[in-house]
Design a protein around this motif. Structure first.
Motif, PDB file in Angstrom:
ATOM      1  N   ASP B 184      -9.641 -49.205  -1.404  1.00 12.48           N
ATOM      2  CA  ASP B 184      -9.360 -49.302   0.026  1.00 12.48           C
ATOM      3  C   ASP B 184      -8.591 -48.071   0.512  1.00 12.48           C
ATOM      4  O   ASP B 184      -7.448 -47.855   0.096  1.00 12.48           O
ATOM      5  N   ARG B 186      -7.152 -47.641   3.218  1.00 10.75           N
ATOM      6  CA  ARG B 186      -5.997 -48.041   4.036  1.00 10.75           C
ATOM      7  C   ARG B 186      -4.685 -47.893   3.264  1.00 10.75           C
ATOM      8  O   ARG B 186      -3.653 -47.563   3.847  1.00 10.75           O
ATOM      9  N   GLN B 187      -4.727 -48.155   1.967  1.00  9.15           N
ATOM     10  CA  GLN B 187      -3.505 -48.051   1.174  1.00  9.15           C
ATOM     11  C   GLN B 187      -2.974 -46.619   1.205  1.00  9.15           C
ATOM     12  O   GLN B 187      -1.770 -46.391   1.339  1.00  9.15           O
ATOM     13  N   GLU B 189      -3.566 -44.477   3.583  1.00  8.86           N
ATOM     14  CA  GLU B 189      -3.111 -44.217   4.957  1.00  8.86           C
ATOM     15  C   GLU B 189      -1.707 -44.772   5.168  1.00  8.86           C
ATOM     16  O   GLU B 189      -0.859 -44.124   5.790  1.00  8.86           O
ATOM     17  N   VAL B 190      -1.458 -45.973   4.644  1.00  2.21           N
ATOM     18  CA  VAL B 190      -0.112 -46.542   4.756  1.00  2.21           C
ATOM     19  C   VAL B 190       0.885 -45.640   4.022  1.00  2.21           C
ATOM     20  O   VAL B 190       1.977 -45.360   4.527  1.00  2.21           O
ATOM     21  N   ALA B 191       0.507 -45.181   2.847  1.00  2.01           N
ATOM     22  CA  ALA B 191       1.388 -44.296   2.077  1.00  2.01           C
ATOM     23  C   ALA B 191       1.723 -43.043   2.871  1.00  2.01           C
ATOM     24  O   ALA B 191       2.861 -42.564   2.847  1.00  2.01           O
ATOM     25  N   ILE B 205      -1.202 -43.384  -5.237  1.00  2.44           N
ATOM     26  CA  ILE B 205      -1.888 -44.607  -4.817  1.00  2.44           C
ATOM     27  C   ILE B 205      -3.338 -44.663  -5.322  1.00  2.44           C
ATOM     28  O   ILE B 205      -3.737 -45.642  -5.951  1.00  2.44           O
ATOM     29  N   PRO B 208      -3.949 -43.977  -9.667  1.00  2.00           N
ATOM     30  CA  PRO B 208      -3.647 -45.097 -10.559  1.00  2.00           C
ATOM     31  C   PRO B 208      -4.680 -46.222 -10.471  1.00  2.00           C
ATOM     32  O   PRO B 208      -5.016 -46.852 -11.476  1.00  2.00           O
ATOM     33  N   GLN B 209      -5.190 -46.454  -9.259  1.00  2.00           N
ATOM     34  CA  GLN B 209      -6.201 -47.510  -9.125  1.00  2.00           C
ATOM     35  C   GLN B 209      -7.542 -47.090  -9.702  1.00  2.00           C
ATOM     36  O   GLN B 209      -8.390 -47.932  -9.991  1.00  2.00           O
TER      37      GLN B 209
END
Lengths: 215, 289
Positions: B184, B186-187, B189-191, B205, B208-209
């Motif tokens: 995603d 979005r994660q 973008e939030v970061a 972010i 690692p995923q």
């Protein structure tokens, strides 16, 4: 304060033209509108995640129109929380302060502080897997508020929650407003939510922000 | 059904033919692979396998294969992670062209890739010298200092790695693109709103995923490199004791009429591939527990 003046945004074939909106200091403005009318696009522009083709965005006396997201100091709570999948809850709450240069101990202290305030102090060592919808939204809120931003943007933060949890989070937001002086721009489809939380309600319609209500 | 009418179940066609077709078609392919492996197994013996493993040339080939495949896999991961991230996250002019070019090694005949590398290094002139001469010049000094460092590229070990990498990396890029597209955005973008730039969002972010995808890309590159024959033969040659890897060993054994030896080496390659793939799958399962 958030001040949007004559903002123009293009995203593919979609466009918003001459959007004007003002959220006063410590104000809570709710923006509603039909699906696809551009609410999220506008919010992303305020956060710096989409570039504006014209107009300006100001936070207080600072023009942030050309600043990157990291430079705006805005808190963002997206629709599904967008919790970081590989980070424990405590680390997520401390993420913003760490990125802003706080020491590790100061960031962790702040994380515990905001975690307790949001009722998730017991989840600090938990992985995000297995968190309930309400817990995820609390983590998202805490993460956005950890650096004490002056502006916070919320994109339908309650849409995926059941009625009871939605009520809990609404109460939580109301109590957070008392302790944290932020200006908020909140997107929702729910009239009930808008009237509960918003000082002012606007509708985005045909590319215009029209005030509907003021309390 | 209109309101007020009594309910009656709706009859639909059975799903048996559908599942029969699904299992039938995939089962036929499964059986083909099993039949091929069984044919190899029936043509060789433990004695032939042991003779092959004891042969010093084949042992050298095994070690060189393990070395070159591992280097290729590491290089493929290093290149495919940024390439996959760019393709998954950004729109830019000529993106479709860029994407298509990165896929070319998948569709080109392997011999053409080897021939193209040979021409690139030995026929394209820069400042009056071929690339081989330029690189050879740099490597020669290092070779004088340490004899283990090769003194050139063409028909030497670096050519094996480059030939394997050219093809394997394309598969790794595809894997990493799919991996990053599944994360995603979005994660990140939030970061970025929390204070980090795009690079911070990538390292803290997204990557690692993408860990399991990175392992998958590296495994795929390794397995693909193991089987690369055409480009290796043309660009690195198949000199016994020098640039011989398992894929070219099979060719050499066939060319001297030693079919039993060729099949034994093929079986060794199958065994090595199964061990690597199984290990990585077990590792992948452990990480999810």
């Amino acid at each position: 304060m958030i001040e949007i003046r004559d903002l123009c945004v293009r995203a593919g074939d979609f466009k918003l033209d001459n959007i004007n909106l003002r959220v006063p200091d410590s104000g809570y403005t709710v923006l509603m509108g039909k699906t696809g009318c551009g609410k999220t696009t506008l919010l992303e522009c305020v956060c710096g995640l989409k570039r504006a083709q014209g107009g300006s965005i100001r936070f207080g006396s600072h023009d942030v129109t050309s600043l990157r997201p990291a430079e705006r100091g805005v808190g963002f709570v997206p629709q599904d929380g967008a919790i970081f999948s590989t980070m424990k809850v405590g680390d997520q709450l401390a993420f913003g302060p760490r990125m802003r240069g706080w020491t590790k101990s100061a960031a962790l202290t702040r994380a515990f502080e905001i975690g307790e305030e949001l009722g998730i102090g017991h989840l600090m060592d938990r992985s995000p897997r297995g968190l309930s919808g309400g817990e995820r939204q609390r983590v998202a809120l805490g993460r956005a508020l950890a650096c004490r931003p002056q502006v916070i943007c919320l994109d339908e933060p309650l849409s995926a929650l059941d009625d009871e949890t939605r009520e809990e989070i609404c109460s939580l937001i109301e109590s957070l407003r008392q302790n944290h002086p932020f200006a908020a721009l909140h997107i929702t489809h729910s009239r009930k939510e808008a009237e509960r939380l918003g000082d002012e309600i606007f509708i985005l319609q045909a590319g215009q922000c029209i005030r509907v209500n003021e309390s | 059904m209109m309101t007020g009418e009594p309910y009656s179940p709706v009859k639909i066609k059975s799903d048996v033919p559908f599942f029969t077709a699904l299992w039938g078609i995939s089962g036929m392919y499964f059986l083909l692979i099993v039949a091929v492996l069984a044919a190899d197994a029936s043509y060789t013996s433990v004695h032939d396998l042991w003779t092959a493993v004891k042969d010093p040339n084949i042992r050298a080939s095994i070690w060189l294969t393990l070395y070159t495949c591992t280097v290729t896999a590491v290089l493929s991961v290093i290149v495919s992670v940024p390439a996959g991230y760019i393709l998954a996250r950004f729109n830019f002019p000529l993106k479709k062209f860029f994407d298509a070019v990165l896929d070319i090694p998948i569709v080109l005949p392997p011999l053409v890739i080897g021939l193209s590398l040979l021409i690139l290094f030995n026929q394209v002139m820069i400042g009056g010298q071929s690339i081989e001469n330029w690189v050879g010049g740099w490597l020669e000094g290092l070779h004088d200092w340490n004899q283990n460092i090769p003194s050139g590229v063409t028909y030497k070990i670096p050519a094996i790695i480059l030939a394997q990498f050219t093809v394997s990396c394309a598969f790794a890029v595809r894997t990493m693109r799919n991996t990053f597209e599944g994360i995603d955005p979005r994660q990140e973008e939030v970061a970025m709103t929390l204070g980090c730039g795009r690079s911070g969002a990538f390292w803290l972010i997204a990557l690692p995923q993408a860990a399991r995808g990175v392992v998958a890309a590296g495994t795929l590159a390794w397995a693909r490199a193991l089987g690369e024959f055409g480009p290796v033969l043309v660009f690195a040659g198949a000199t016994r004791g020098s640039t011989e890897v398992l894929a070219t060993t099979v060719f050499l054994e066939i060319s001297i009429g030693n079919l039993e030896g060729a099949v034994a080496v093929s079986f060794l390659m199958i065994a090595v591939a199964i061990m690597v793939l199984t290990s990585v799958r077990i590792l992948g399962m452990r990480q999810t527990v």
